[in-house]
Design a protein around this motif. Structure first.
Motif, short mmCIF file in Angstrom:
data_model
loop_
_atom_site.label_atom_id
_atom_site.label_comp_id
_atom_site.label_asym_id
_atom_site.label_seq_id
_atom_site.Cartn_x
_atom_site.Cartn_y
_atom_site.Cartn_z
N ALA A 114 18.10 1.54 -20.78
CA ALA A 114 17.34 2.46 -19.93
C ALA A 114 18.28 3.39 -19.18
CB ALA A 114 16.46 1.68 -18.95
N ARG A 115 19.38 2.84 -18.69
CA ARG A 115 20.35 3.67 -17.97
C ARG A 115 20.94 4.74 -18.88
NH1 ARG A 115 24.95 0.19 -16.46
NH2 ARG A 115 25.59 0.67 -18.58
N ASP A 119 16.71 6.80 -17.76
CA ASP A 119 15.58 6.27 -16.99
C ASP A 119 16.13 5.33 -15.93
OD1 ASP A 119 13.21 5.30 -16.00
OD2 ASP A 119 12.34 4.80 -17.95
N TYR A 120 16.64 5.90 -14.85
CA TYR A 120 17.37 5.12 -13.86
C TYR A 120 16.48 4.19 -13.04
CZ TYR A 120 20.79 8.65 -15.14
OH TYR A 120 21.62 9.47 -15.86
N SER A 121 15.26 4.59 -12.76
CA SER A 121 14.38 3.71 -11.99
C SER A 121 14.02 2.48 -12.82
CB SER A 121 13.11 4.46 -11.56
OG SER A 121 12.40 4.94 -12.70
N ARG A 122 13.80 2.68 -14.11
CA ARG A 122 13.51 1.55 -15.00
C ARG A 122 14.73 0.64 -15.11
NH1 ARG A 122 10.22 -2.25 -16.95
NH2 ARG A 122 10.49 -2.66 -19.17
#
Length: 206
Positions: A114-115, A119-122
């Protein structure tokens, strides 16, 4: 070499005997060997063949390990969508078998995907869940790795804000493997983002 030939002979025997449990365990255990010896495609082939045998003859934990090992190999080949699918399956199997350490590892690797996808929040959510599982398992090494991963995530977010689109390109390019950076592009990225490439390359293999 002779050692690899012995591995192949053992895998051939297990497959020919349709010994699903042994084939899956052996192919999983050799996942890192194929990676380190630059035989990723061969390792992927053996794991996929082993997984075509009777899944009911394999424990959920062994299936999880096989899928996680296969996810690492396909990640190296930049098939991140398939890697995510395999890790999600491995995570579910680890949960079924009550393996908190395995569950933590798959959550951490999903967080890394994800990073690298931006998608940092995920990623933050997955790392938090992975940390909880590692502490439940008493897995101090995994906990330390996850704390490092979260630190890298924070560093990535800071550099994305300061470097704009260039950092995002680096994240996506390094997502498959830290060795995959184009040498010509690397010098350009380094000049634009300074030390940014170093922590990303260090954390890209998960």
């Amino acid at each position: 070499n002779q050692e690899q030939d012995n591995f192949r002979a053992a895998l051939h025997w297990a497959y020919d005997q349709k010994d699903a449990g042994r084939a899956v365990r052996l192919a999983s255990a050799l996942g890192e060997v194929w990676f380190l010896r630059s035989a990723v495609t061969e390792g992927q082939t053996w794991l996929e063949r082993a997984l075509t045998l009777d899944p009911d003859a394999v424990t959920p934990r062994d299936l999880a390990r096989a899928k996680a090992a296969l996810a690492e190999l396909v990640t190296f080949q930049r098939d991140l969508g398939r890697a995510q699918e395999l890790l999600a399956q491995a995570h579910q199997l680890y949960e079924q078998s009550g393996d908190d350490s395995g569950t933590s590892q798959t959550l951490g690797r999903l967080g890394a995907l994800a990073r690298h996808g931006g998608d940092y929040s995920r990623a933050q959510e997955l790392f938090a869940r992975a940390l909880e599982q590692s502490r439940r398992a008493g897995d101090e090494l995994q906990e330390a790795n996850l704390l490092l991963e979260r630190g890298v995530l924070e560093d990535v977010q800071q550099h994305v804000e300061s470097c704009g689109g260039v950092s995002t390109v680096i994240v996506q390019h390094c997502g498959a493997c830290h060795e995959a950076i184009d040498p010509m592009l690397k010098s350009f990225y380094d000049s634009k983002c300074g030390a940014y490439c170093a922590p990303i390359k260090h954390s890209a293999r998960f």
